[in-house]
Design an enzyme around this catalytic site. Structure first.
Site, mmCIF file in Angstrom:
data_model
loop_
_atom_site.group_PDB
_atom_site.id
_atom_site.type_symbol
_atom_site.label_atom_id
_atom_site.label_comp_id
_atom_site.label_asym_id
_atom_site.label_seq_id
_atom_site.Cartn_x
_atom_site.Cartn_y
_atom_site.Cartn_z
ATOM 1 N N ASP A 1 0.836 -1.212 0.000
ATOM 2 C CA ASP A 1 0.000 0.000 0.000
ATOM 3 C C ASP A 1 0.868 1.258 0.000
ATOM 4 O OD1 ASP A 1 -1.981 1.883 0.232
ATOM 5 O OD2 ASP A 1 -2.468 1.428 2.319
ATOM 6 N N ASP B 1 -1.610 5.241 -5.843
ATOM 7 C CA ASP B 1 -1.894 4.454 -4.635
ATOM 8 C C ASP B 1 -2.009 2.971 -4.963
ATOM 9 O OD1 ASP B 1 -2.717 3.412 -2.236
ATOM 10 O OD2 ASP B 1 -4.676 4.382 -2.224
#
Length: 446
Positions: free
Chosen positions: A97, A307
């Site tokens: 992440d 992201d």
């Protein structure tokens, strides 16, 4: 000539006498690492050991840690790596992440709410707690916007972190060793701070989970790459390459050995240091040759964040509406019928014979081009394979969603689906993000 000879001899004798008289002031060179008496081989070994350590320290900062990525967009909805933690080291699968900073692992603290992960819960070691006065504690708590500590504040640093998809983890910080394979085939061992997560909500499913926690790769000082860079082990550069063409997995790295600067397109990270996300500002968006913003500059459509923790790509309401409009216009007359039967990807199209792959469906769509305002000339091209999904019914669906459904208002988020077939690099040393089309075969050569 005889007189001169005698004078010279007298001068020489004078010098010798002076040296003898001042013998106590003569500096003698001694070996820095003296060996045992007559131990020539031992001496050689100590020299080799010393040189190895010194050279190793100089070169280690230029090494790169390499990880194999597992997972896919559908059906897993995530990409993860194996991290080796503790001594002796144990494996844990962590969801990659780049949109968050903290790394955490499900932990037996004891656990209040944990999913059944692929590995046993992490066990605390004696003396591993990170105290609240540690600078990393302040960084983690500032990132979450919550400042709170255990009643014995000096002994423990508590954290809670919330995610855009409504996931949540609560726990405290611990310190332990983490091991990683380097590109030179040696192993890096890094003293690392991460979260012992004892209370999870939706971050991992309540039932069986594919991962044991989250690997936070944001730019803040608490991320593992930032910690390792501060220790001089690597350069603070992160990269990932996700296979395209329907293949699972890819690779990820910490360090700059695998970055070919000349082959990549670079744009600056904006908003540093206040913005911890990988934010690159607004871009003019074109679907084929049609701009989504009629004014042409893209500013009204919102900025863009990279992201890897998001499975899909999310647009602001205005950008999504404009994108949908040009897509429908493009499909007009192409004998595709809109279908809304998918429970999650609600905007799909079907044809009589169905679609067996995204490659089949791609011919009906056009590339999406992002022309970044910060550079005017740099652009990123997302081919249809980077925003389409074929579901179980054989329908083709948009993998670009309206961000308002998960609380995204002003920013567009590029997720994993749009990174397929791309090498993406977050260079925190130079505050820039780069990308290049790639088959992601580099890991097979290492």
């Amino acid at each position: 000539m005889g007189v001169l000879t005698n004078v010279f001899l007298v001068f020489v004798l004078f010098c010798v006498c002076m040296c003898v008289s001042q013998q106590a002031d003569v500096y003698r060179l001694q070996p820095k690492y003296p060996a045992a008496d007559n131990d020539e081989e031992g001496s050689k070994a100590s020299f080799v050991s010393r040189d190895t350590n010194r050279i190793g320290r100089r070169l280690q900062a230029h090494q790169t840690a390499i990880f194999s990525l597992k997972g896919n967009v559908v059906p897993y909805g995530l990409y993860y790596v194996t991290m080796l933690v503790g001594n002796p080291s144990k494996p844990y699968f962590l969801d990659v992440d780049s949109g968050s900073e903290l790394t955490w692992i499900q932990c037996d603290a004891p656990c209040i709410s944990c999913a059944k992960g692929p590995h046993p819960l992490y066990k605390l070691k004696k003396g591993s707690l990170v105290p609240s006065k540690d600078p990393l504690c302040a960084a983690v708590q500032a990132g979450s916007g919550h400042y709170h500590n255990h009643k014995e504040a000096s002994q423990r640093c508590d954290y809670d972190v919330a995610y855009a998809d409504h996931g949540y983890s609560e726990g405290f910080l611990v310190r332990d060793s983490v091991r990683a394979l380097l590109t030179n085939k040696t192993v890096l061992t890094a003293n690392s701070v991460f979260g012992c997560g004892y209370n999870q909500r939706e971050s991992l499913p309540v039932s069986d989970a594919r991962t044991d926690g989250i690997l936070g790769l944001g730019s803040g000082m608490a991320s593992l790459p930032s910690q390792w860079a501060k220790q001089g082990l690597i350069k603070n550069v992160i990269g990932h390459c996700i296979f395209g063409a329907g293949r699972d997995g890819g690779y990820m790295f910490f360090g700059d050995d695998l970055v070919s600067t000349s082959a990549m397109t670079w744009v600056p990270m904006l908003g540093r240091p206040s913005i911890k996300h990988y934010y690159v500002g607004a871009a003019q968006m074109n679907f084929g040759n049609k701009p989504l913003d009629k004014d042409g500059d893209g500013k009204k459509l919102g900025g863009i964040i990279f992201d890897s923790g998001s499975t899909y790509t999310y647009f602001t309401n205005q950008a999504y509406g404009a994108f949908l409009s040009v897509v429908k216009e493009n499909l007009s007359g192409k004998q595709l019928e809109q279908d809304s039967s998918d429970s999650f990807l609600s905007l799909c199209w079907r044809r009589k014979e169905g679609f067996r792959s995204v490659a089949e469906a791609a011919a009906y769509f056009k590339p999406l081009t992002l022309k970044f305002r910060s550079t005017k000339t740099k652009q990123m091209e997302i081919f249809p394979e980077g925003y389409l999904v074929v579901n179980k019914k054989g329908n083709v669906c948009l993998g670009i969603l309206n961000g308002t459904a998960i609380g995204i208002v002003d920013t567009n988020v590029l997720g994993d689906i749009s990174f397929q077939g791309q090498l993406v690099v977050y260079d925190n040393e130079k505050n820039q993000i780069g990308w290049a089309r790639s088959d992601c075969q580099e890991i097979s050569k290492l």
